[in-house]
Design a protein around this motif. Structure first.
Motif, PDB file in Angstrom:
ATOM      1  N   ASP A   1       0.821  -1.231   0.000  1.00 39.48           N
ATOM      2  CA  ASP A   1       0.000   0.000   0.000  1.00 39.48           C
ATOM      3  C   ASP A   1       0.850   1.275   0.000  1.00 39.48           C
ATOM      4  OD1 ASP A   1      -0.783  -0.403   3.576  1.00 39.48           O
ATOM      5  OD2 ASP A   1       1.105   0.043   2.515  1.00 39.48           O
ATOM      6  N   ASN A   2       2.149   1.112  -0.205  1.00 41.62           N
ATOM      7  CA  ASN A   2       3.093   2.241  -0.242  1.00 41.62           C
ATOM      8  C   ASN A   2       3.153   3.010   1.083  1.00 41.62           C
ATOM      9  OD1 ASN A   2       3.607   1.638  -2.984  1.00 41.62           O
ATOM     10  ND2 ASN A   2       1.795   2.849  -3.605  1.00 41.62           N
ATOM     11  N   GLY A   3       2.607   2.395   2.143  1.00 43.46           N
ATOM     12  CA  GLY A   3       2.653   3.056   3.452  1.00 43.46           C
ATOM     13  C   GLY A   3       4.071   3.064   4.012  1.00 43.46           C
ATOM     14  N   VAL A   4       4.438   4.142   4.705  1.00 41.97           N
ATOM     15  CA  VAL A   4       5.780   4.243   5.291  1.00 41.97           C
ATOM     16  C   VAL A   4       5.830   3.388   6.550  1.00 41.97           C
ATOM     17  CG1 VAL A   4       7.492   5.779   6.329  1.00 41.97           C
ATOM     18  CG2 VAL A   4       6.138   6.545   4.348  1.00 41.97           C
ATOM     19  N   ILE A   5       6.804   2.469   6.603  1.00 37.49           N
ATOM     20  CA  ILE A   5       6.899   1.597   7.779  1.00 37.49           C
ATOM     21  C   ILE A   5       8.085   1.936   8.670  1.00 37.49           C
ATOM     22  CG2 ILE A   5       5.639  -0.398   6.916  1.00 37.49           C
ATOM     23  CD1 ILE A   5       8.228  -1.583   5.912  1.00 37.49           C
TER      24      ILE A   5
ATOM     25  N   LEU B   1       8.389  -8.880   9.609  1.00 33.78           N
ATOM     26  CA  LEU B   1       9.163  -7.697   9.198  1.00 33.78           C
ATOM     27  C   LEU B   1       9.502  -7.798   7.705  1.00 33.78           C
ATOM     28  CD1 LEU B   1      10.435  -5.224  10.647  1.00 33.78           C
ATOM     29  CD2 LEU B   1      12.513  -6.584  10.908  1.00 33.78           C
ATOM     30  N   LEU B   2       9.879  -9.019   7.277  1.00 32.20           N
ATOM     31  CA  LEU B   2      10.245  -9.234   5.878  1.00 32.20           C
ATOM     32  C   LEU B   2       9.058  -8.991   4.964  1.00 32.20           C
ATOM     33  CD1 LEU B   2      12.479 -12.240   4.741  1.00 32.20           C
ATOM     34  CD2 LEU B   2      10.873 -11.104   3.234  1.00 32.20           C
ATOM     35  N   THR B   3       7.895  -9.541   5.328  1.00 32.82           N
ATOM     36  CA  THR B   3       6.705  -9.355   4.483  1.00 32.82           C
ATOM     37  C   THR B   3       6.327  -7.885   4.399  1.00 32.82           C
ATOM     38  OG1 THR B   3       5.772 -11.555   4.813  1.00 32.82           O
ATOM     39  CG2 THR B   3       4.217  -9.787   4.341  1.00 32.82           C
ATOM     40  N   ILE B   4       6.440  -7.169   5.496  1.00 34.64           N
ATOM     41  CA  ILE B   4       6.038  -5.760   5.491  1.00 34.64           C
ATOM     42  C   ILE B   4       6.967  -4.909   4.632  1.00 34.64           C
ATOM     43  CG2 ILE B   4       5.838  -3.700   6.975  1.00 34.64           C
ATOM     44  CD1 ILE B   4       4.856  -5.626   9.174  1.00 34.64           C
TER      45      ILE B   4
END
Ligand SMILES: NC(=O)C1=CN([C@@H]2O[C@H](COP(=O)(O)OP(=O)(O)OC[C@H]3O[C@@H](n4cnc5c(N)ncnc54)[C@H](OP(=O)(O)O)[C@@H]3O)[C@@H](O)[C@H]2O)C=CC1
Ligand SMILES: O=C(O)[C@H](O)CS(=O)(=O)O
Length: 479
Positions: free
Chosen positions: A32-36, A90-93
């Motif tokens: 979703d192009n959200g900043v993590i 963490l990897l999936t995100i």
């Protein structure tokens, strides 16, 4: 989303310290192009600091016993396994792949750490009888020294483990530049390494958006004795050229264009299943994915029918959602590349049987696609697609398909489905790749030598051969 933040590190890791920098860069969720995360953006000065730290640490790390290094790697392995679920999330995100695949990657990466904790104990030299009988000929295996490591975004944890484990087992120290798209997995692995007791300075991580500049520092430093890289052939060529000035050793795991050949005596169901596994892992973003699918004309229609049913049934969505199989490509550049190749193939006469565009529901997901009537002179057959796109090419005889399979400058993996043992012997000898799967679409594991020939690179990772890339041979002649 509520993410376990225990392993979420946003600073650089240099000499055992977590370092903040003047500038930071955002890491986005490809779904979703959200900043993590907002991660330290290292400069050339940080690279110099990291190289100095690794060089200092090398002076003591190289004197540790093989048993000490083995035990520390085993501790790192155990912590990786204990934290596999958090690491997978963490990897999936940060990378986008399905959680189940991410967990598989964590365990796959961990298997290299365990393997090289054992290989550390088997770094033996030789005593050779001298030709004139009055000398001792000794062969010693010594660590090359500081290793510069540059890793890709498609396997952000496994590529760290597959390079760092043999390096540390051999007695080397490392300076790592992870992909800017996916630095979090590397930083988390460094945190676990420190918790496992691996000394300060042995592992250093430089997240950055200045990869070219940092790459130049690594390849130009006389303190860096080796470069290990996984990524595109184009960047690999740049790094090989840059490393020449210092005559650095190199391990290059570069691009592929795997032929997947279904012969007329193939088990059709097995071949379809093998293609599904090879093609759609990581949504097609692996260097060993089937990239050109050659199907014998006698099987073609039935194969296409069976394959179409399976591809059409694939589930698209967020990698964190259970059961999802096809997830977003890493970024818009990757999406545009895959769509561009589909478009050009269609314009050159290929037929879109399934998919062909972007999901109507998820804008960052390319639809699983089947293209028929593809020919080897189309761009899509000449380039590494790095997307969920199957290109079907019909063939009629062995000489024709072997020649077509070898008609590309790269040679990493190949696959063939046949029961004919004479044909199998010929394929192993004549197909120009570093690896070949016979009646399987999945060939990667820690005990096998992973690597390519031609423009797919040099050196091997994993297996008993993998540690040689991090050792120098020293010959002592004693009278
Ligand atoms: N063989 C494999 O496993 C892989 C193959 N590829 C192929 O490469 C294509 C492009 O993917 P892409 O991600 O751009 O791969 P790149 O080869 O560009 O990136 C791989 C790594 O190299 C770094 N890098 C890029 N340019 C330089 C440089 N001049 N000096 C030092 N480091 C550099 C990147 O940093 P940064 O992230 O900052 O750009 C990243 O860490 C893919 O479509 C695929 O065909 C890609 C990844 C893995
Ligand atoms: O770079 C890659 O694509 C990986 O090396 C492929 S594998 O080792 O996970 O099969």
């Amino acid at each position: 989303m509520d993410m376990n933040k225990e392993l979420l590190k946003e600073q650089a890791f240099i000499n055992g310290e977590w370092i903040s920098t003047d500038n930071t860069f955002n890491v986005d969720n490809p779904f979703d192009n959200g900043v993590i995360a907002s991660v330290a953006d290292c400069t050339e000065n940080h690279a110099e600091q990291a190289i100095d730290a690794a060089a200092t640490a090398f002076e003591s790390w190289k004197t540790t016993t093989a048993k000490e290094r083995s035990e520390l790697l085993l501790s790192w392995y155990k912590l990786t396994i204990d934290h596999a679920d958090e690491l997978a999330e963490l990897l999936t995100i940060e990378q986008g792949k399905p959680l189940e695949e991410a967990k598989g990657e964590i365990l796959y990466g961990a298997s290299y750490i365990k393997w090289f904790s054992e290989e550390a104990l088997r770094i033996n030299g030789d005593l050779i009888p001298s030709p004139d009988g009055n000398k001792d000929i000794q062969v010693h295996k010594l660590p090359v020294g500081v290793v510069g490591i540059i890793t890709p975004w498609n396997f952000p944890q496994a590529m760290i483990a597959r390079k760092v484990a043999p390096a540390l087992a051999a007695g080397c120290t490392v300076v790592i530049k992870p992909a800017s798209e996916t630095p979090l997995s590397a930083l988390a692995m460094a945190d676990l390494a420190q918790k496992a007791g691996i000394p300060d300075g042995v592992i250093n991580i430089l997240p950055t958006t200045s990869s070219s500049d940092i790459g130049k520092v690594l390849t130009s430093s006389p303190l860096v004795r080796k470069i290990s890289f996984t990524g595109s052939t184009a960047v690999g060529k740049t790094l090989i050229a840059q490393s020449a000035d210092n005559v650095q050793k190199v391990t290059m795991e570069l691009g592929g264009n795997a032929p997947f050949i279904v012969f007329d005596d193939a088990n059709l169901e097995d071949a379809v299943d093998g293609l599904m596994a090879s093609k759609f892992r990581n949504s097609g973003q692996t260097c060993v994915c089937a990239n050109r699918v050659f199907v014998h004309e006698d099987l073609y229609e039935e194969f296409v029918k069976e394959l179409g049913n399976k591809v059409s049934a694939l589930t698209l969505g967020n990698g964190l959602t259970k059961g999802v199989e096809i997830t977003p490509l890493i970024n818009q550049k990757g999406i545009d590349k895959a769509l561009g190749l589909i478009k050009s193939a269609a314009e050159e006469g290929a037929e879109v049987l399934v998919g062909g565009g972007v999901s109507k529901e998820f804008e960052n997901i390319v639809q699983p696609t089947i293209l028929s009537k593809v020919t080897t002179d189309m761009d899509i057959a000449k380039e590494e697609i790095f997307g969920p796109v199957i290109t079907l090419i019909s063939f009629s005889d062995d000489d024709e398909v072997i020649s077509a399979a070898n008609s590309v400058p790269v040679g990493l993996a190949a696959y063939a489905y046949t029961e004919d043992r004479h044909r199998i012997k010929r394929l192993i000898k004549d197909i120009e790749t570093g690896m070949i799967g016979i009646n399987t679409g999945m060939l990667s594991n820690e005990m096998a030598p992973f690597g390519g020939v031609k423009e797919s690179g040099m050196g091997r990772e994993g297996s008993k051969y993998g540690i040689s890339d991090y050792l120098d041979i020293k010959y002592a002649c004693i009278v």
